[in-house]
Design a protein around this motif. Structure first.
Motif, PDB file in Angstrom:
ATOM      1  N   SER A 110       0.678  -1.112  -0.351  1.00 60.09           N
ATOM      2  CA  SER A 110      -0.283  -0.458  -0.215  1.00 60.09           C
ATOM      3  C   SER A 110       0.995   1.229  -0.316  1.00 60.09           C
ATOM      4  O   SER A 110       1.806   1.642   0.507  1.00 60.09           O
ATOM      5  CB  SER A 110      -0.606  -0.103   1.461  1.00 60.09           C
ATOM      6  OG  SER A 110      -0.125   0.306   2.742  1.00 60.09           O
ATOM      7  N   ASP A 165      -4.351   3.129  -5.167  1.00 60.92           N
ATOM      8  CA  ASP A 165      -4.337   2.028  -4.841  1.00 60.92           C
ATOM      9  C   ASP A 165      -4.711   0.773  -5.461  1.00 60.92           C
ATOM     10  O   ASP A 165      -4.368  -0.645  -5.275  1.00 60.92           O
ATOM     11  CB  ASP A 165      -6.285   1.811  -3.775  1.00 60.92           C
ATOM     12  CG  ASP A 165      -6.521   2.553  -2.407  1.00 60.92           C
ATOM     13  OD1 ASP A 165      -5.893   3.094  -2.238  1.00 60.92           O
ATOM     14  OD2 ASP A 165      -7.338   2.173  -3.000  1.00 60.92           O
ATOM     15  N   ASP A 166      -4.959   1.275  -7.053  1.00 56.98           N
ATOM     16  CA  ASP A 166      -4.273   0.133  -7.825  1.00 56.98           C
ATOM     17  C   ASP A 166      -3.301   0.540  -8.360  1.00 56.98           C
ATOM     18  O   ASP A 166      -3.117  -0.757  -9.056  1.00 56.98           O
ATOM     19  CB  ASP A 166      -5.523   0.827  -9.260  1.00 56.98           C
ATOM     20  CG  ASP A 166      -6.609   1.041  -9.696  1.00 56.98           C
ATOM     21  OD1 ASP A 166      -7.283   0.643  -8.941  1.00 56.98           O
ATOM     22  OD2 ASP A 166      -7.534   1.624 -10.257  1.00 56.98           O
ATOM     23  N   LEU A 167      -2.099   0.561  -7.283  1.00 52.50           N
ATOM     24  CA  LEU A 167      -0.765   0.402  -6.871  1.00 52.50           C
ATOM     25  C   LEU A 167      -0.189  -0.940  -6.692  1.00 52.50           C
ATOM     26  O   LEU A 167       0.550  -1.287  -6.595  1.00 52.50           O
ATOM     27  CB  LEU A 167       0.043   1.634  -7.149  1.00 52.50           C
ATOM     28  CG  LEU A 167      -0.069   3.116  -7.805  1.00 52.50           C
ATOM     29  CD1 LEU A 167       0.076   3.893  -7.403  1.00 52.50           C
ATOM     30  CD2 LEU A 167      -0.045   2.834  -9.175  1.00 52.50           C
ATOM     31  N   ARG A 207       2.119  -4.045  -7.103  1.00 48.12           N
ATOM     32  CA  ARG A 207       3.424  -3.888  -8.493  1.00 48.12           C
ATOM     33  C   ARG A 207       4.953  -3.997  -7.776  1.00 48.12           C
ATOM     34  O   ARG A 207       4.853  -3.761  -6.862  1.00 48.12           O
ATOM     35  CB  ARG A 207       3.173  -2.259  -9.588  1.00 48.12           C
ATOM     36  CG  ARG A 207       1.505  -2.602 -10.059  1.00 48.12           C
ATOM     37  CD  ARG A 207       1.356  -1.118 -10.752  1.00 48.12           C
ATOM     38  NE  ARG A 207       2.338  -1.115 -11.554  1.00 48.12           N
ATOM     39  CZ  ARG A 207       2.335   0.557 -12.655  1.00 48.12           C
ATOM     40  NH1 ARG A 207       0.610   0.731 -12.754  1.00 48.12           N
ATOM     41  NH2 ARG A 207       4.082   0.932 -12.471  1.00 48.12           N
ATOM     42  N   THR A 265      -5.335  10.772  -4.120  1.00 46.57           N
ATOM     43  CA  THR A 265      -6.185   9.920  -3.902  1.00 46.57           C
ATOM     44  C   THR A 265      -6.307   8.912  -4.962  1.00 46.57           C
ATOM     45  O   THR A 265      -4.951   9.315  -5.964  1.00 46.57           O
ATOM     46  CB  THR A 265      -7.665   9.848  -4.546  1.00 46.57           C
ATOM     47  OG1 THR A 265      -7.837  10.580  -5.369  1.00 46.57           O
ATOM     48  CG2 THR A 265      -7.735  11.246  -3.278  1.00 46.57           C
ATOM     49  N   GLY A 266      -6.701   7.507  -5.567  1.00 45.15           N
ATOM     50  CA  GLY A 266      -6.347   6.322  -6.034  1.00 45.15           C
ATOM     51  C   GLY A 266      -5.358   6.118  -6.692  1.00 45.15           C
ATOM     52  O   GLY A 266      -5.037   6.149  -7.690  1.00 45.15           O
TER      53      GLY A 266
END
Ligand SMILES: Cc1cc2nc3c(=O)[nH]c(=O)nc-3n(C[C@H](O)[C@H](O)[C@H](O)COP(=O)(O)OP(=O)(O)OC[C@H]3O[C@@H](n4cnc5c(N)ncnc54)[C@H](O)[C@@H]3O)c2cc1C
Length: 310
Positions: free
Chosen positions: A215, A234-236, A239, A231-232
């Motif tokens: 995270s 979380d999609d990382l 990786r 924000t935004g």
């Protein structure tokens, strides 16, 4: 006629605030602002710097009492000099030590407090972005009781907060840090001291067992009317921590920044460099989470303000 009172307890201070007095802690914003002609001194001032209950860094007893893992309680009067040398802050909440170590000069860091920095509400404050990524809440006390507020609820614009005039900030509360995590704060500055942030970025990173990103939280300094929580991200998660990931963080940070142009930098320059700072903050936090030693403040380790012979 102006009135100056010295409070020795929180109860005494909040009674005076309810009577229209304004608190002064280190005075490095309030008094200096007056001397520079930015704002007149308030009619009534209450000095809070002798209130023992507002001092100290220690376990957050409130968290311990409600069964959650005890975090850290930082009294409103804790100075930047204390933050940058406290073993727990440096060891576990390192972005906050990075930020405190960059404030002004030794004199400013010895007088200026975390309470004054937070309640002054500047979008360029150096403890703000670290506090956001570390999940801080602020304890406000008045004659009506105590309440906890989140940073985005407290800061409402440049130099303004949602705190009522009769509320005293008594502490910053930070949750316990997750395992395999670390944080960092990086600031763009044109010279090594006595400089406010052109832009800055804090990151808190948690690593998975395989070293990938579990995270990440990022917050930005001086690119919006208040400290900006990105924000935004979380999609990382999941990786690898490589250049592509850092470039993605930089792009997301740039897309959310809303900087102004002033005599120190254009909006376009701020938007570009805040992405660079965001990537560097994530990279430094990840290195610390892997156990690498990057000294406080991280700025000097990554080359910003480093002397040629270092
Ligand atoms: C030369 C110089 C360099 C500086 N460089 C930096 C820098 O690099 N980075 C940075 O972030 N800042 C910088 N500052 C700003 C300042 O030093 C910090 O914001 C400092 O932390 C303010 O703390 P203080 O205790 O002196 O606040 P004060 O001046 O005492 O108070 C500031 C404001 O907060 C309110 N306040 C204070 N404590 C409380 C409380 N407990 N509850 C409610 N309201 C409260 C006061 O009423 C006032 O409105 C600099 C200042 C100077 C003079």
């Amino acid at each position: 006629m102006s009135a100056f009172t010295i409070a020795s307890t929180v109860a005494e201070a909040v009674t005076l605030l309810a009577d229209g007095a304004r608190p002064v802690a280190g005075g490095t914003d309030l008094v200096v602002g007056h001397r520079q002609g930015k704002a007149p001194l308030p009619e009534k001032v209450v000095a809070i710097d002798r209130i023992a209950d507002l001092r100290g860094i220690g376990p957050d007893e409130r968290a311990a009492a409600d069964g959650s893992t005890a975090g850290l309680r930082i009294g409103a009067l804790v100075t930047h000099a204390e933050l940058m040398t406290d073993a727990t802050v440096v060891g576990s909440y390192t972005a906050l030590a990075d930020g405190a170590a960059l404030v002004g000069s030794p004199a400013t860091r010895n007088a200026g407090t975390i309470g004054g920095n937070v309640m002054n509400g500047s979008p360029a404050m150096d403890t703000g972005a670290p506090l956001v990524v570390l999940g801080a809440r602020f304890e406000l006390v008045s004659g009506r009781g105590t309440r906890l507020v989140e940073p985005d609820e407290l800061w409402t614009g440049p130099g303004t907060t949602s705190a009522a005039d009769d509320e005293l900030m008594t502490a910053c509360l930070l949750p316990a840090r997750p395992p395999s995590s670390a944080s960092a704060y990086v600031r763009l500055e044109y010279r090594r001291a006595m400089e406010i942030a052109v832009v800055g970025a804090a990151a808190s990173v948690e690593l998975g067992d395989d070293g990938s990103l579990a995270s990440v939280r990022v917050a930005l300094t001086a690119v919006a009317p208040t400290i900006l929580a990105v924000t935004g991200l979380d999609d990382l998660a999941g990786r690898p921590l490589d250049d592509d990931l850092l470039a993605a963080v930089a792009d997301i940070a740039r897309s959310q920044a809303a900087p102004i142009s002033d005599l120190r930098a254009s909006d376009a320059y701020r938007r570009h460099t805040v992405g660079v700072m965001a990537g560097r903050a994530v990279s430094a936090a990840a290195a610390r989470a892997r156990g690498e030693h990057l000294a406080v403040p991280i700025n000097r380790s990554v080359g910003i303000g480093r002397k040629a012979d270092q």
